[in-house]
Design a protein around this motif. Structure first.
Motif, PDB file in Angstrom:
ATOM      1  N   ALA A 136      -0.983  13.202  -7.652  1.00 51.97           N
ATOM      2  CA  ALA A 136      -2.149  13.842  -7.018  1.00 51.97           C
ATOM      3  C   ALA A 136      -1.773  14.331  -5.622  1.00 51.97           C
ATOM      4  O   ALA A 136      -2.155  15.435  -5.211  1.00 51.97           O
ATOM      5  CB  ALA A 136      -3.314  12.865  -6.957  1.00 51.97           C
ATOM      6  N   LEU A 137      -1.021  13.523  -4.900  1.00 47.68           N
ATOM      7  CA  LEU A 137      -0.566  13.884  -3.558  1.00 47.68           C
ATOM      8  C   LEU A 137       0.267  15.160  -3.600  1.00 47.68           C
ATOM      9  O   LEU A 137       0.072  16.083  -2.809  1.00 47.68           O
ATOM     10  CB  LEU A 137       0.247  12.723  -2.976  1.00 47.68           C
ATOM     11  CG  LEU A 137       0.648  12.773  -1.516  1.00 47.68           C
ATOM     12  CD1 LEU A 137      -0.580  12.701  -0.620  1.00 47.68           C
ATOM     13  CD2 LEU A 137       1.592  11.629  -1.190  1.00 47.68           C
ATOM     14  N   LYS A 138       1.185  15.214  -4.567  1.00 50.60           N
ATOM     15  CA  LYS A 138       2.049  16.394  -4.714  1.00 50.60           C
ATOM     16  C   LYS A 138       1.260  17.636  -5.099  1.00 50.60           C
ATOM     17  O   LYS A 138       1.684  18.752  -4.805  1.00 50.60           O
ATOM     18  CB  LYS A 138       3.119  16.127  -5.767  1.00 50.60           C
ATOM     19  CG  LYS A 138       4.177  15.151  -5.323  1.00 50.60           C
ATOM     20  CD  LYS A 138       5.161  14.882  -6.447  1.00 50.60           C
ATOM     21  CE  LYS A 138       6.230  13.905  -6.042  1.00 50.60           C
ATOM     22  NZ  LYS A 138       7.164  13.608  -7.139  1.00 50.60           N
ATOM     23  N   SER A 139       0.116  17.453  -5.747  1.00 49.93           N
ATOM     24  CA  SER A 139      -0.696  18.612  -6.150  1.00 49.93           C
ATOM     25  C   SER A 139      -1.661  19.046  -5.046  1.00 49.93           C
ATOM     26  O   SER A 139      -2.493  19.921  -5.258  1.00 49.93           O
ATOM     27  CB  SER A 139      -1.458  18.318  -7.449  1.00 49.93           C
ATOM     28  OG  SER A 139      -2.482  17.376  -7.206  1.00 49.93           O
ATOM     29  N   GLY A 140      -1.552  18.423  -3.876  1.00 49.82           N
ATOM     30  CA  GLY A 140      -2.330  18.884  -2.731  1.00 49.82           C
ATOM     31  C   GLY A 140      -3.499  18.004  -2.338  1.00 49.82           C
ATOM     32  O   GLY A 140      -4.197  18.298  -1.375  1.00 49.82           O
ATOM     33  N   LYS A 141      -3.723  16.922  -3.054  1.00 49.82           N
ATOM     34  CA  LYS A 141      -4.838  16.030  -2.709  1.00 49.82           C
ATOM     35  C   LYS A 141      -4.390  15.026  -1.657  1.00 49.82           C
ATOM     36  O   LYS A 141      -3.241  14.617  -1.626  1.00 49.82           O
ATOM     37  CB  LYS A 141      -5.312  15.280  -3.954  1.00 49.82           C
ATOM     38  CG  LYS A 141      -5.923  16.193  -4.985  1.00 49.82           C
ATOM     39  CD  LYS A 141      -6.519  15.386  -6.121  1.00 49.82           C
ATOM     40  CE  LYS A 141      -7.276  16.306  -7.031  1.00 49.82           C
ATOM     41  NZ  LYS A 141      -6.730  16.408  -8.347  1.00 49.82           N
ATOM     42  N   ASN A 142      -5.315  14.639  -0.809  1.00 48.47           N
ATOM     43  CA  ASN A 142      -5.058  13.539   0.118  1.00 48.47           C
ATOM     44  C   ASN A 142      -5.309  12.244  -0.637  1.00 48.47           C
ATOM     45  O   ASN A 142      -6.214  12.174  -1.465  1.00 48.47           O
ATOM     46  CB  ASN A 142      -5.995  13.612   1.320  1.00 48.47           C
ATOM     47  CG  ASN A 142      -5.643  14.733   2.268  1.00 48.47           C
ATOM     48  OD1 ASN A 142      -4.655  15.443   2.077  1.00 48.47           O
ATOM     49  ND2 ASN A 142      -6.439  14.909   3.293  1.00 48.47           N
ATOM     50  N   ILE A 143      -4.518  11.218  -0.339  1.00 46.34           N
ATOM     51  CA  ILE A 143      -4.735   9.926  -0.986  1.00 46.34           C
ATOM     52  C   ILE A 143      -4.705   8.809   0.049  1.00 46.34           C
ATOM     53  O   ILE A 143      -4.118   8.949   1.118  1.00 46.34           O
ATOM     54  CB  ILE A 143      -3.700   9.655  -2.108  1.00 46.34           C
ATOM     55  CG1 ILE A 143      -2.279   9.754  -1.581  1.00 46.34           C
ATOM     56  CG2 ILE A 143      -3.857  10.582  -3.261  1.00 46.34           C
ATOM     57  CD1 ILE A 143      -1.537   8.516  -1.890  1.00 46.34           C
ATOM     58  N   ASN A 144      -5.357   7.698  -0.305  1.00 44.00           N
ATOM     59  CA  ASN A 144      -5.418   6.542   0.584  1.00 44.00           C
ATOM     60  C   ASN A 144      -4.204   5.657   0.347  1.00 44.00           C
ATOM     61  O   ASN A 144      -3.801   5.453  -0.795  1.00 44.00           O
ATOM     62  CB  ASN A 144      -6.698   5.753   0.350  1.00 44.00           C
ATOM     63  CG  ASN A 144      -7.925   6.575   0.673  1.00 44.00           C
ATOM     64  OD1 ASN A 144      -7.849   7.554   1.398  1.00 44.00           O
ATOM     65  ND2 ASN A 144      -9.058   6.186   0.136  1.00 44.00           N
ATOM     66  N   ILE A 145      -3.670   5.112   1.438  1.00 44.73           N
ATOM     67  CA  ILE A 145      -2.441   4.302   1.352  1.00 44.73           C
ATOM     68  C   ILE A 145      -2.689   2.851   1.744  1.00 44.73           C
ATOM     69  O   ILE A 145      -3.720   2.530   2.329  1.00 44.73           O
ATOM     70  CB  ILE A 145      -1.330   4.901   2.247  1.00 44.73           C
ATOM     71  CG1 ILE A 145      -1.812   4.996   3.699  1.00 44.73           C
ATOM     72  CG2 ILE A 145      -0.884   6.245   1.720  1.00 44.73           C
ATOM     73  CD1 ILE A 145      -0.725   5.326   4.682  1.00 44.73           C
ATOM     74  N   LEU A 146      -1.709   2.016   1.422  1.00 45.31           N
ATOM     75  CA  LEU A 146      -1.693   0.599   1.778  1.00 45.31           C
ATOM     76  C   LEU A 146      -2.890  -0.173   1.211  1.00 45.31           C
ATOM     77  O   LEU A 146      -3.297  -1.173   1.774  1.00 45.31           O
ATOM     78  CB  LEU A 146      -1.613   0.410   3.307  1.00 45.31           C
ATOM     79  CG  LEU A 146      -0.399   1.018   3.994  1.00 45.31           C
ATOM     80  CD1 LEU A 146      -0.550   0.947   5.506  1.00 45.31           C
ATOM     81  CD2 LEU A 146       0.869   0.300   3.574  1.00 45.31           C
ATOM     82  N   LEU A 147      -3.436   0.281   0.100  1.00 43.89           N
ATOM     83  CA  LEU A 147      -4.605  -0.391  -0.472  1.00 43.89           C
ATOM     84  C   LEU A 147      -4.245  -1.584  -1.338  1.00 43.89           C
ATOM     85  O   LEU A 147      -4.948  -2.575  -1.343  1.00 43.89           O
ATOM     86  CB  LEU A 147      -5.463   0.592  -1.271  1.00 43.89           C
ATOM     87  CG  LEU A 147      -6.193   1.636  -0.438  1.00 43.89           C
ATOM     88  CD1 LEU A 147      -6.915   2.629  -1.329  1.00 43.89           C
ATOM     89  CD2 LEU A 147      -7.185   0.967   0.506  1.00 43.89           C
ATOM     90  N   GLY A 148      -3.166  -1.503  -2.093  1.00 38.05           N
ATOM     91  CA  GLY A 148      -2.822  -2.570  -3.019  1.00 38.05           C
ATOM     92  C   GLY A 148      -1.970  -3.652  -2.398  1.00 38.05           C
ATOM     93  O   GLY A 148      -1.533  -4.575  -3.066  1.00 38.05           O
ATOM     94  N   THR A 149      -1.745  -3.586  -1.124  1.00 39.16           N
ATOM     95  CA  THR A 149      -0.828  -4.504  -0.459  1.00 39.16           C
ATOM     96  C   THR A 149      -1.513  -5.800  -0.026  1.00 39.16           C
ATOM     97  O   THR A 149      -2.710  -5.828   0.176  1.00 39.16           O
ATOM     98  CB  THR A 149      -0.193  -3.817   0.766  1.00 39.16           C
ATOM     99  OG1 THR A 149       0.644  -4.737   1.411  1.00 39.16           O
ATOM    100  CG2 THR A 149      -1.208  -3.307   1.727  1.00 39.16           C
ATOM    101  N   ASN A 150      -0.720  -6.824   0.106  1.00 41.11           N
ATOM    102  CA  ASN A 150      -1.231  -8.094   0.625  1.00 41.11           C
ATOM    103  C   ASN A 150      -1.363  -8.057   2.139  1.00 41.11           C
ATOM    104  O   ASN A 150      -1.931  -8.960   2.731  1.00 41.11           O
ATOM    105  CB  ASN A 150      -0.281  -9.241   0.241  1.00 41.11           C
ATOM    106  CG  ASN A 150      -0.286  -9.487  -1.244  1.00 41.11           C
ATOM    107  OD1 ASN A 150      -1.248  -9.183  -1.935  1.00 41.11           O
ATOM    108  ND2 ASN A 150       0.805 -10.031  -1.747  1.00 41.11           N
TER     109      ASN A 150
END
Length: 194
Positions: A136-150
């Motif tokens: 999705a990021l590569k297709s131009g969408k912004n995405i949220n990061i560091l969500l699945g991390t402890n």
């Protein structure tokens, strides 16, 4: 003349920005061979510099439109090393848990801190970006990061607000990590952490 294969390998990886499990075809192999070691046998260059087996070399040479995977003998960073790289990325880019990023920012982070890691490994292990979100990021969408991390939002703030001396020590540790897995440390040497 004697060729220092380790040094030549490092130069090729750095200058061509190659990564573990990248794919190349025979045409690209020929270009690299001609550019970096024209006096070396092409099959030796493939095997010793790019980790291409004799079988795969013969296969891509015979079937010119096929590609093969390279650098599979490279050592990738371990979990503690990944944690240190992640901390440096958080500091350098002032990241927060759940922060949205675009592809350009991701590429900049990857270019600076990815080293030999494949792009999908950097996305998953450093920023906790799934394969689906990376697409999705590569297709131009912004995405949220560091969500699945402890790593908690509080820990991120502690990392970001640590002393300059502590940041410098962290950067030194990451430099060592980069040196351990053949990555170019030229980007790390010029980082401004604060």
């Amino acid at each position: 003349q004697d060729i220092d294969f380790c040094e030549l390998r490092k130069i090729v990886i750095e200058k061509e920005e190659l990564h573990y499990s990248d794919k190349i075809d025979y045409k690209k192999l020929q270009q690299l061979h001609k550019k970096y070691a024209p006096t070396m046998r092409e099959s030796d260059f493939a095997r010793k510099i790019l980790d291409i087996s004799e079988y795969c070399f013969c296969n891509i040479k015979a079937k010119r439109n096929q590609s093969t995977t390279i650098l599979l003998e490279e050592q990738l960073p371990m979990s503690k090393q990944l944690e240190k790289i992640q901390e440096c990325v958080i500091i350098k880019y002032n990241l927060s848990k759940g922060q949205a990023i675009n592809h350009a920012k991701f590429k900049k982070m990857y270019k600076t801190f990815g080293g030999i890691m494949p792009e999908d490994m950097f996305a998953k292990e450093i920023l906790y970006i799934s394969e689906q979100d990376l697409n999705a990021l590569k297709s131009g969408k912004n995405i949220n990061i560091l969500l699945g991390t402890n790593i908690t939002a509080e820990k991120i703030e502690i990392i970001k607000n640590s002393s300059d001396e502590k940041k410098d020590k962290l950067l030194e540790k990451v430099k060592i990590i980069f040196e351990c897995y053949i990555s170019s440390d030229k980007n790390v040497n010029t980082l401004k952490m604060y």
